[in-house]
Write a protein that holds these residues in place. Sequence first.
Motif: not given
Length: 526
Positions: A75, A78, A203, A319, A323, A330
């Motif tokens: 999670a 990024d 997340s 994911v 997405s 997330t």
Amino acid sequence: MSVPQSMNEDKESLSPQRETESRTKDGKEVQLHTWNGPDDPDNPFNWSLTYKWILTVTVCFISILTGLPAGSYGAGNDYMASRFNVQNEPFPNLYWATCSWNIGAALFPLLFVPLTENTGRMPGYFVAYIVFELFLFGSAFADNFATLVVTRFFGGGASSVSINIVGGSISDVWKGDKARSLPMSLFGFTSVAGIALGPFIGSAIVQIRYPDTGLQSPWRWIYYIQIIYNGALIPVFYFILKETRGDVILKKRAQKLRKESGEEIYAECELEKLPIGRLLKISFMRPTKMLLTEPVVIFFTLWISFAWGILFLFFSSVVQTFSASYGFGTFQTGLVQLAITIGALIGTLINPLQDWMYLRTASKNTERPGKPIPEGRLYTSILGSLLFTGGLFMYGWSCKPSVHWIVPAIGVCIVGVGIYSIYMGVVNYLTDAYEKYAASALSAASLGRNLFGAFLPLASYSLFETLGFGWAGSLLGFVGAILSIVPVVLLIKGRQIRAKSPFMSEATFDSEEADERRNSMAHPSV
């Protein structure tokens, strides 16, 4: 709360039975200390039902807690990509930290779980849990990605040791297939759910609005929060849990009697004690040999390993697909991955039906009358394997903007049912078929499934990007379909296959049954 009677009661309760057995130790005759009859209150099988359930729920909760960091890590991708300057596309380089977690999870139980047979379950739990906690600290304060990879390796190893001891604790206190069925179902659920819940927990934590850099970065809070509640629970576990390994309890009683009476009184396990080096060699060599020579172990390991690899592959592929198709962030993809846990819960609720069918096979067993047939463990896992395959096709082909997101989410849920069913089928069958060598057979399967969990997801991004979501799901589904043949073959030819296995012929704890198995080897068609 009802707890087992303490070993600090009066000396009379610890005294050896009147009709003592003798053994030879170092060339001299000594007294053998055993249970004081079938109702000895120190025997874990005689503990109160209330305490057995308290202990079972507690150790299964440990299974969840130690499994969560496996999936919660991703999670923070990024933030970590920016902090450590790691490129995560087209190759998922950040996944190396989960890869190292699974490699540790594959190797550590081979070496350390068998030691709990001699040292006891409780030292194993607490040493592993404290090591697990310490390496969460190391991950939380990592200054570079290499540190994260290394600390995750040791954290995953300690986590896997804790989880593997849980099954041993359950078998220590619940006697017989019928009594053990519901506790083992709960353990199977927590083994899958602990890992599957990770992405949702992670997340949810990164929703905390802190600066993206420094020690307050959201990805570090994934670890901070787990450090806090895991650390706070250590004294709670210490208060609740008692030693469950019968041999270790007898050894402590014998040691106390020797000290108080001055007589040569020993427990069985003290007379057959092997050096630690020898134990480590056996615990590593036997599973390795079984994985290379036992067809049942080989194919069951492939079956569960692929399912386990898909569990970890979903951490990145969900994911990627949700997405791209639905613009999910997330937290939303973390919610979708809860579908795996829901699937495992559905499998848990169905499992009593499987246990009922298994126990009914005892009346049809001509090989060992009155004993359930090991292949009776596979009925629902065959169906679960087919659901696993169908769920992968459904997930791949329905994950597109023109189809509501709930449809591929249901596909993920169906895969979760399949993963749980396969896991329980493998664990229960290997335990029944190999009996005395069950720990080694399960260690071999654990080695394979964690290695698949380590490396299969590395292909996730390229697989779904190159083939497209539908064909990528189909490719995985075709592999699942091929592996579904494994339990079907065993259901049809299981007796003949077991008859040809040298390990299985010697695996039973009952000498008469061992003779029967050897005879069936000589006459497998009987």
